[in-house]
Write a protein that holds these residues in place. Structure first.
Motif, PDB file in Angstrom:
ATOM      1  N   ASP A   3      -2.927  -7.836  -1.244  1.00 13.37           N
ATOM      2  CA  ASP A   3      -2.506  -7.038  -0.107  1.00 13.37           C
ATOM      3  C   ASP A   3      -3.618  -6.078   0.294  1.00 13.37           C
ATOM      4  O   ASP A   3      -4.363  -5.585  -0.543  1.00 13.37           O
ATOM      5  N   ASP A  27      -1.830 -12.637   7.579  1.00 12.85           N
ATOM      6  CA  ASP A  27      -0.791 -12.063   8.431  1.00 12.85           C
ATOM      7  C   ASP A  27      -1.252 -11.813   9.857  1.00 12.85           C
ATOM      8  O   ASP A  27      -0.505 -11.232  10.657  1.00 12.85           O
ATOM      9  N   ASN A  79      -3.763  -2.293   5.619  1.00  9.01           N
ATOM     10  CA  ASN A  79      -2.670  -1.858   4.764  1.00  9.01           C
ATOM     11  C   ASN A  79      -1.435  -2.746   4.931  1.00  9.01           C
ATOM     12  O   ASN A  79      -0.988  -2.993   6.060  1.00  9.01           O
ATOM     13  N   THR A  80      -0.903  -3.243   3.833  1.00  6.51           N
ATOM     14  CA  THR A  80       0.306  -4.070   3.674  1.00  6.51           C
ATOM     15  C   THR A  80       0.120  -5.519   4.133  1.00  6.51           C
ATOM     16  O   THR A  80       1.003  -6.342   3.893  1.00  6.51           O
ATOM     17  N   GLU A  81      -0.980  -5.873   4.774  1.00 10.70           N
ATOM     18  CA  GLU A  81      -1.171  -7.268   5.192  1.00 10.70           C
ATOM     19  C   GLU A  81      -1.771  -8.074   4.036  1.00 10.70           C
ATOM     20  O   GLU A  81      -2.494  -7.548   3.197  1.00 10.70           O
ATOM     21  N   LYS A  82      -1.447  -9.355   4.032  1.00  8.46           N
ATOM     22  CA  LYS A  82      -1.843 -10.217   2.923  1.00  8.46           C
ATOM     23  C   LYS A  82      -3.124 -10.978   3.256  1.00  8.46           C
ATOM     24  O   LYS A  82      -3.307 -11.440   4.384  1.00  8.46           O
TER      25      LYS A  82
END
Length: 205
Positions: A3, A27, A79-82
């Motif tokens: 992530d 993502d 942030n938070t994306e894979k």
């Protein structure tokens, strides 16, 4: 895989120091980002377009002993994306070599360090816009030394002695031809002093 974050991140799970790092945001529609030790950290080139190399200080900032470090550019660390990364180490065992050379405009051999005949090669002039990755594969056709593919397009296999000079690679060298502009893309340009990047891989298929 991993992530993204709001700060720079170091990934140390590769168990080797990579010579080629390929990163893709899973993502988002960001480009595929390729970095290698021939050109150096922060020097970004993509596998899916014909854009020239760019220096981007917020992307991959170092090749580390067991992985790599990225800064906060959205293509490599949101942030938070894979994300997923593929990593290669130059060695005979791994069957991978990254080779840099300068175009001369004449057919020539270029040395590699595999010690065996490569099965797969990608060649790209990386300092110029509009150039495709030229691809050799030993099972592409019955005479693969006469043909090539373009990695970043959907074009079918094409025949041209200007790519590999109709010469098979061997355990020490591969051959590049005299290809100039071919539908606005080039392999080995007709002007000296333009830099090329080649990834040379041996595989079992």
């Amino acid at each position: 895989t991993g992530d993204g974050a709001t700060n720079a991140q170091t990934f140390s799970g590769t168990t080797m120091s990579p010579n080629l790092v390929w990163i893709k945001n899973r993502d988002a529609t960001d480009i595929n980002c390729l970095f290698d030790t021939v050109r150096g950290a922060t020097e970004l080139i993509s596998s899916n377009d014909g854009d020239a190399e760019v220096t981007d200080a917020d992307t991959l900032t170092s090749f580390d002993a067991n992985g790599f470090t990225v800064d906060t550019d959205v293509k490599v660390n949101t942030n938070t994306e894979k994300y997923v990364s593929w990593n290669w180490n130059e060695s005979v065992t791994a069957g991978f070599d990254a080779v840099g050379y300068t175009g001369t405009g004449v057919a020539r051999t270029v040395a590699h360090n595999l010690g065996v005949v490569p099965h797969f090669m990608c060649v790209r002039r990386y300092l110029s816009d509009g150039d495709s990755w030229r691809v050799y594969h030993h099972k592409n056709t019955a005479a693969p030394e006469t043909d090539y593919l373009a990695l970043n397009t959907t074009a079918a296999t094409a025949d041209s002695n200007l790519m590999w000079n109709d010469t098979l690679p061997d355990a020490s060298n591969f051959t590049v031809g005299t290809a100039g502009s071919i539908t606005s893309v080039q392999l080995n340009n007709s002007t000296t002093g333009n830099d090329m990047l080649t990834t040379v891989i041996t595989i079992d298929s």
